[in-house]
Design an enzyme around this catalytic site. Structure first.
Site, short mmCIF file in Angstrom:
data_model
loop_
_atom_site.label_atom_id
_atom_site.label_comp_id
_atom_site.label_asym_id
_atom_site.label_seq_id
_atom_site.Cartn_x
_atom_site.Cartn_y
_atom_site.Cartn_z
N LYS A 13 0.84 -1.21 0.00
CA LYS A 13 0.00 0.00 0.00
C LYS A 13 0.87 1.26 0.00
O LYS A 13 0.69 2.15 -0.82
CB LYS A 13 -0.94 0.02 1.23
N ARG A 87 -10.31 0.63 7.71
CA ARG A 87 -9.80 -0.71 8.00
C ARG A 87 -10.84 -1.57 8.70
O ARG A 87 -10.57 -2.72 9.02
CB ARG A 87 -8.62 -0.53 8.94
N ARG A 126 11.92 -5.17 5.08
CA ARG A 126 11.49 -3.77 4.87
C ARG A 126 12.35 -2.80 5.69
O ARG A 126 12.69 -3.04 6.83
CB ARG A 126 10.04 -3.59 5.29
N ARG A 159 10.65 -1.15 11.26
CA ARG A 159 9.50 -0.87 12.11
C ARG A 159 9.40 -1.91 13.23
O ARG A 159 9.55 -3.09 12.99
CB ARG A 159 8.21 -0.90 11.26
N ARG A 170 -0.98 -9.14 13.02
CA ARG A 170 -1.53 -8.13 12.09
C ARG A 170 -2.29 -8.81 10.94
O ARG A 170 -3.31 -8.32 10.50
CB ARG A 170 -0.40 -7.25 11.54
P1 AP5 Z 1 4.75 -1.64 1.99
O1 AP5 Z 1 4.47 -0.79 0.81
O2 AP5 Z 1 5.43 -1.01 3.16
O3 AP5 Z 1 3.42 -2.41 2.45
P2 AP5 Z 1 2.12 -1.87 3.19
O4 AP5 Z 1 0.95 -2.52 2.51
O5 AP5 Z 1 2.12 -0.39 3.29
O6 AP5 Z 1 2.33 -2.56 4.59
P3 AP5 Z 1 2.19 -1.96 6.06
O7 AP5 Z 1 2.93 -2.90 6.95
O8 AP5 Z 1 2.57 -0.52 6.13
O9 AP5 Z 1 0.66 -2.10 6.27
P4 AP5 Z 1 -0.10 -2.20 7.57
O10 AP5 Z 1 -1.46 -2.08 7.03
O11 AP5 Z 1 0.17 -3.40 8.39
O12 AP5 Z 1 0.50 -1.01 8.46
P5 AP5 Z 1 0.02 0.48 8.76
O13 AP5 Z 1 1.20 1.33 8.84
O14 AP5 Z 1 -1.09 0.84 7.85
O15 AP5 Z 1 5.61 -2.90 1.49
C1 AP5 Z 1 6.13 -3.87 2.39
C2 AP5 Z 1 7.54 -4.31 1.97
O16 AP5 Z 1 7.47 -5.03 0.75
C3 AP5 Z 1 8.52 -3.16 1.72
O17 AP5 Z 1 9.79 -3.54 2.15
C4 AP5 Z 1 8.47 -2.97 0.20
O18 AP5 Z 1 9.71 -2.46 -0.28
C5 AP5 Z 1 8.24 -4.39 -0.29
N1 AP5 Z 1 7.41 -4.48 -1.50
C6 AP5 Z 1 6.32 -3.70 -1.79
N2 AP5 Z 1 5.78 -4.08 -2.96
C7 AP5 Z 1 6.55 -5.13 -3.40
C8 AP5 Z 1 6.48 -5.97 -4.55
N3 AP5 Z 1 5.51 -5.83 -5.48
N4 AP5 Z 1 7.40 -6.96 -4.68
C9 AP5 Z 1 8.36 -7.14 -3.75
N5 AP5 Z 1 8.48 -6.36 -2.63
C10 AP5 Z 1 7.59 -5.38 -2.47
O19 AP5 Z 1 -0.62 0.33 10.23
C11 AP5 Z 1 0.20 0.05 11.35
C12 AP5 Z 1 -0.67 -0.09 12.60
O20 AP5 Z 1 -1.36 1.15 12.87
C13 AP5 Z 1 -1.80 -1.14 12.51
O21 AP5 Z 1 -1.34 -2.43 12.84
C14 AP5 Z 1 -2.83 -0.58 13.53
O22 AP5 Z 1 -2.47 -0.90 14.85
C15 AP5 Z 1 -2.69 0.93 13.34
N6 AP5 Z 1 -3.65 1.45 12.35
C16 AP5 Z 1 -3.34 2.04 11.15
N7 AP5 Z 1 -4.45 2.39 10.48
C17 AP5 Z 1 -5.51 2.03 11.28
C18 AP5 Z 1 -6.92 2.11 11.13
N8 AP5 Z 1 -7.49 2.62 10.02
N9 AP5 Z 1 -7.70 1.62 12.13
C19 AP5 Z 1 -7.16 1.11 13.25
N10 AP5 Z 1 -5.82 1.00 13.46
C20 AP5 Z 1 -4.99 1.45 12.47
MG MG Z 2 2.28 1.01 4.85
#
Ligand code: AP5
Ligand code: MG
Length: 217
Positions: A13, A87, A126, A159, A170
């Site tokens: 994402k 989410r 990552r 992270r 997660r």
């Molecule tokens: P990356 O692009 O970082 O993936 P991502 O989908 O953004 O993953 P996140 O871990 O950020 O998502 P998340 O939803 O768990 O965390 P968030 O920060 O939203 O890519 C991942 C890796 O793969 C990277 O190293 C990248 O280089 C590599 N990659 C990417 N594409 C690739 C490809 N095609 N091929 C190979 N490699 C690739 O949320 C964190 C926490 O915050 C949650 O757990 C929750 O506690 C809280 N939170 C956030 N939003 C909410 C909400 N709306 N409601 C409640 N709690 C929330």
């Molecule tokens: Mg992310």
């Protein structure tokens, strides 16, 4: 254009949002990035979110909805791409209500699909920029200079919620609480399923093709 990017942890994402923003000039609003900034600044909101994030659970809906409503309404841009929000179905309903008040709606939902087994490898490799939120991978998407952000030279970090145990939690949270959001949008609008197991460039191509077609329609 108002876009929502859905997908499991590690689906890409953040990676794809940065590219969408660069190409279409939209605002990137990542709930995870905003929460991490609040934590770093040790605000009340950041302190409240900490334990949920560290355990792989979700921060309560009312806290998140208020935070994102404020970010959306403060934005000078009319177009945005939402990353990590909504989410839960409750968050999606609240977002729709908020936009409807302004006569607006979500135009398109991009759903990045990835197998759980693929997620673990992406997470352990990552590296993220704590300053601008740019995302790298030690093998797949390397920075130009090892350990430094291409955009601002900041030291990249791992992270804390990328440990194997928290990633497992997660993913469980995603399947239980966020997957139903895909169905919510399938019943209420346009959803594009994209195979996110391909390379990041191929995934971008697929997304751009869909968004371009939307612009031409
Ligand atoms: P990356 O692009 O970082 O993936 P991502 O989908 O953004 O993953 P996140 O871990 O950020 O998502 P998340 O939803 O768990 O965390 P968030 O920060 O939203 O890519 C991942 C890796 O793969 C990277 O190293 C990248 O280089 C590599 N990659 C990417 N594409 C690739 C490809 N095609 N091929 C190979 N490699 C690739 O949320 C964190 C926490 O915050 C949650 O757990 C929750 O506690 C809280 N939170 C956030 N939003 C909410 C909400 N709306 N409601 C409640 N709690 C929330
Ligand atoms: Mg992310």
């Amino acid at each position: 254009m108002r876009v929502v990017l859905l997908g499991a942890p590690g689906a890409g994402k953040g990676t794809q949002c940065k590219r969408i923003v660069d190409k279409y000039g939209l605002l990137h609003l990542s709930s995870g990035d905003i929460l991490r900034q609040e934590r770093a600044a040790q605000t009340e909101l950041g302190k409240k979110a900490q334990s949920y994030m560290d355990s792989g659970g979700l921060v309560p809906d009312e806290v998140i909805t208020e935070m994102m409503a404020s970010a959306i309404s403060k934005s000078p841009h009319s177009g945005f791409v939402l990353d990590g929000f909504p989410r839960t179905v409750e968050q999606a309903v609240e977002l729709d209500k908020l936009l409807a008040l302004k006569g607006k709606k979500i135009d398109v939902v991009v759903n990045l699909k990835i197998a759980d087994e693929e997620v673990a490898a992406r997470m352990t490799g990552r590296r993220s920029c704590p300053e601008c939120g740019a995302v790298y991978h030690i093998e797949n998407l390397k920075p130009k200079v090892e350990g430094k952000c291409d955009k601002d030279g900041t030291e990249l970090i791992q992270r804390p919620d990328d440990s194997p145990e928290v990633v497992k939690s997660r993913l469980k949270t995603y399947h239980e609480q966020t997957e139903p959001v895909v169905d919510y949008y399938k019943n209420n609008g346009t959803v594009y399923d994209i195979d996110s197991g391909e390379s990041a460039d191929e995934v971008s191509e697929l997304i751009f093709k869909r968004l371009n077609a939307l612009g031409e329609a």
